[in-house]
Design a protein around this motif. Structure first.
Motif, PDB file in Angstrom:
ATOM      1  N   ARG A 175     -66.242  25.611  -5.759  1.00  0.00           N
ATOM      2  CA  ARG A 175     -65.932  24.339  -5.129  1.00  0.00           C
ATOM      3  C   ARG A 175     -64.661  24.476  -4.287  1.00  0.00           C
ATOM      4  N   ARG A 176     -64.799  24.131  -3.002  1.00  0.00           N
ATOM      5  CA  ARG A 176     -63.644  24.229  -2.106  1.00  0.00           C
ATOM      6  C   ARG A 176     -63.600  23.030  -1.176  1.00  0.00           C
ATOM      7  N   GLU A 177     -62.396  22.685  -0.763  1.00  0.00           N
ATOM      8  CA  GLU A 177     -62.235  21.626   0.219  1.00  0.00           C
ATOM      9  C   GLU A 177     -62.505  22.182   1.614  1.00  0.00           C
ATOM     10  N   ALA A 178     -62.712  21.252   2.559  1.00  0.00           N
ATOM     11  CA  ALA A 178     -63.065  21.658   3.920  1.00  0.00           C
ATOM     12  C   ALA A 178     -61.900  22.382   4.594  1.00  0.00           C
ATOM     13  N   GLU A 179     -62.222  23.509   5.246  1.00  0.00           N
ATOM     14  CA  GLU A 179     -61.254  24.280   6.014  1.00  0.00           C
ATOM     15  C   GLU A 179     -61.903  24.692   7.332  1.00  0.00           C
ATOM     16  N   PRO A 180     -61.132  24.782   8.394  1.00  0.00           N
ATOM     17  CA  PRO A 180     -61.713  25.175   9.684  1.00  0.00           C
ATOM     18  C   PRO A 180     -62.424  26.524   9.599  1.00  0.00           C
ATOM     19  N   GLY A 181     -63.633  26.559  10.156  1.00  0.00           N
ATOM     20  CA  GLY A 181     -64.376  27.807  10.230  1.00  0.00           C
ATOM     21  C   GLY A 181     -65.063  28.235   8.961  1.00  0.00           C
ATOM     22  N   VAL A 182     -65.042  27.420   7.935  1.00  0.00           N
ATOM     23  CA  VAL A 182     -65.663  27.782   6.667  1.00  0.00           C
ATOM     24  C   VAL A 182     -67.002  27.054   6.536  1.00  0.00           C
ATOM     25  N   ALA A 183     -68.039  27.770   6.113  1.00  0.00           N
ATOM     26  CA  ALA A 183     -69.363  27.190   5.889  1.00  0.00           C
ATOM     27  C   ALA A 183     -69.589  27.011   4.403  1.00  0.00           C
ATOM     28  N   GLY A 184     -70.278  25.938   4.054  1.00  0.00           N
ATOM     29  CA  GLY A 184     -70.532  25.654   2.649  1.00  0.00           C
ATOM     30  C   GLY A 184     -71.901  25.056   2.437  1.00  0.00           C
ATOM     31  N   THR A 185     -72.241  24.842   1.197  1.00  0.00           N
ATOM     32  CA  THR A 185     -73.502  24.199   0.843  1.00  0.00           C
ATOM     33  C   THR A 185     -73.208  23.003  -0.058  1.00  0.00           C
ATOM     34  N   CYS A 186     -74.099  22.034  -0.018  1.00  0.00           N
ATOM     35  CA  CYS A 186     -73.928  20.813  -0.803  1.00  0.00           C
ATOM     36  C   CYS A 186     -74.190  21.102  -2.280  1.00  0.00           C
ATOM     37  N   PRO A 187     -73.296  20.696  -3.173  1.00  0.00           N
ATOM     38  CA  PRO A 187     -73.540  20.921  -4.607  1.00  0.00           C
ATOM     39  C   PRO A 187     -74.667  20.062  -5.146  1.00  0.00           C
ATOM     40  N   GLY A 188     -75.068  19.031  -4.392  1.00  0.00           N
ATOM     41  CA  GLY A 188     -76.133  18.159  -4.862  1.00  0.00           C
ATOM     42  C   GLY A 188     -77.509  18.627  -4.464  1.00  0.00           C
ATOM     43  N   CYS A 189     -77.686  18.969  -3.159  1.00  0.00           N
ATOM     44  CA  CYS A 189     -79.016  19.315  -2.660  1.00  0.00           C
ATOM     45  C   CYS A 189     -79.127  20.766  -2.200  1.00  0.00           C
ATOM     46  N   GLY A 190     -78.000  21.490  -2.090  1.00  0.00           N
ATOM     47  CA  GLY A 190     -78.038  22.887  -1.693  1.00  0.00           C
ATOM     48  C   GLY A 190     -78.197  23.129  -0.210  1.00  0.00           C
ATOM     49  N   GLN A 191     -78.129  22.064   0.619  1.00  0.00           N
ATOM     50  CA  GLN A 191     -78.284  22.210   2.062  1.00  0.00           C
ATOM     51  C   GLN A 191     -76.946  22.580   2.706  1.00  0.00           C
ATOM     52  N   PRO A 192     -76.997  23.196   3.906  1.00  0.00           N
ATOM     53  CA  PRO A 192     -75.751  23.587   4.582  1.00  0.00           C
ATOM     54  C   PRO A 192     -74.882  22.375   4.915  1.00  0.00           C
ATOM     55  N   MET A 193     -73.567  22.585   4.880  1.00  0.00           N
ATOM     56  CA  MET A 193     -72.613  21.535   5.203  1.00  0.00           C
ATOM     57  C   MET A 193     -71.626  22.047   6.247  1.00  0.00           C
ATOM     58  N   ILE A 194     -71.132  21.111   7.054  1.00  0.00           N
ATOM     59  CA  ILE A 194     -70.186  21.420   8.118  1.00  0.00           C
ATOM     60  C   ILE A 194     -68.801  20.981   7.684  1.00  0.00           C
ATOM     61  N   ALA A 195     -67.803  21.826   7.908  1.00  0.00           N
ATOM     62  CA  ALA A 195     -66.409  21.471   7.620  1.00  0.00           C
ATOM     63  C   ALA A 195     -65.859  20.695   8.813  1.00  0.00           C
TER      64      ALA A 195
END
Length: 301
Positions: free
Chosen positions: A40-60
């Motif tokens: 679990r990480r907070e949003a940072e520029p240039g970092v890609a993540g996935t949603c902990p609920g649905c597993g879909q890609p998320m934008i920072a």
């Protein structure tokens, strides 16, 4: 006296606000945490993540005008109960450990939702800023079960003046910080009166306040579920007391026990009044007797 907690709520940029004071979200729902390499990480520029609920890609989203957050691509809605976060949400959630925030919850049927805060005692705290339909409120209470609402009382301009006027109807109880009222609609919005979970109203919002601020804004005013012989029960807490209670025990307040005890007191008072009425029955009011006067005789023809 209940101590008040000074939370340094700094004013934030208000650009991009919705009419109700919430944040306009063009990228789906905004979240504070996403999974980056399964952490679990907070949003940072240039970092890609996935949603902990649905597993879909998320934008920072890390611009200069809004608080940093994660957002789903497009207008995807992972959790229909999730609302865009405001600085009010963030300041409240910051009072709790990161691993208690945005916790995915499942029920027996596989239904899944993201709780704002879930403590180690399995108590869920939902921070509600925007309007919520009664059907959704009831569904959340049934899903989370052990939960508490904290409502932003500054969203609607009428809520605080209503409470300031209706607070005079609150009747003191034998316990400090507990009040009752037969007219809760004079103090609180009608759409929260029948909640099955405690509802605490925060009339301070994101404003910075000191010890001389009126109690209506400085303290939290909680409406407990149920009624004590037709009377609503209101509990008053300082912010720090609510946060400490959430850290220390499974309940903020023992709502059911409090309402039950006050109901017993109301019933006992009614019985005593009935017994007193039988012991000292009301006497009919004394009426002066009419003075007797002889009947005037009339001559007969």
């Amino acid at each position: 006296m209940l101590a008040a907690l000074h939370i340094d709520f700094h004013q934030q940029e208000q650009s991009g606000c919705c009419p109700d004071g919430g944040r306009l979200n063009l990228y789906g729902e905004s979240m504070r945490y996403a999974l980056v390499n399964d952490e679990r990480r907070e949003a940072e520029p240039g970092v890609a993540g996935t949603c902990p609920g649905c597993g879909q890609p998320m934008i920072a989203k890390c611009g200069d005008q809004r608080i940093h957050h994660w957002a789903h691509r497009g207008m995807r809605t992972c959790d229909p109960w999730w609302e865009p976060e405001t600085p009010w949400h963030r300041r409240w959630k910051a009072q709790f450990p990161p691993d208690w925030q945005e916790v995915v919850q499942h029920d027996e049927t596989g239904e899944r939702h993201i709780a704002d805060v879930r403590t180690k005692h399995r108590l869920v705290l939902e921070f509600q800023h925007s309007h919520i339909r009664p059907q959704e409120r009831q569904a959340r209470e049934a899903f989370y079960r052990d939960m508490v609402w904290i409502v932003d009382g500054t969203r609607r301009t009428r809520d605080l003046p209503r409470f300031e006027e209706g607070r005079h109807s609150l009747q003191v109880s034998p316990w400090q910080g507990l009040y009752t009222t037969p007219f809760p609609q004079e103090c609180f919005p009608r759409d929260w009166l029948d909640s099955r979970a405690p509802v605490f109203f925060d009339f301070a919002g994101t404003e910075t306040f000191g010890p001389h601020v009126p109690a209506e804004r400085r303290l939290l005013w909680g409406l407990l579920p149920g009624r004590a012989e037709g009377h609503a029960v209101v509990v008053v807490l300082a912010r720090q007391n609510l946060v400490r209670a959430a850290h220390a025990r499974p309940q903020i307040v023992a709502s059911r026990k409090i309402v039950t005890i006050l109901g017993e007191r109301f019933r006992a008072a009614r019985v005593r009044a009935m017994l007193e009425a039988r012991r000292y029955p009301l006497k009919t009011a004394w009426k002066p007797r009419r003075r007797w006067r002889p009947r005037r005789r009339t001559a007969r023809f």
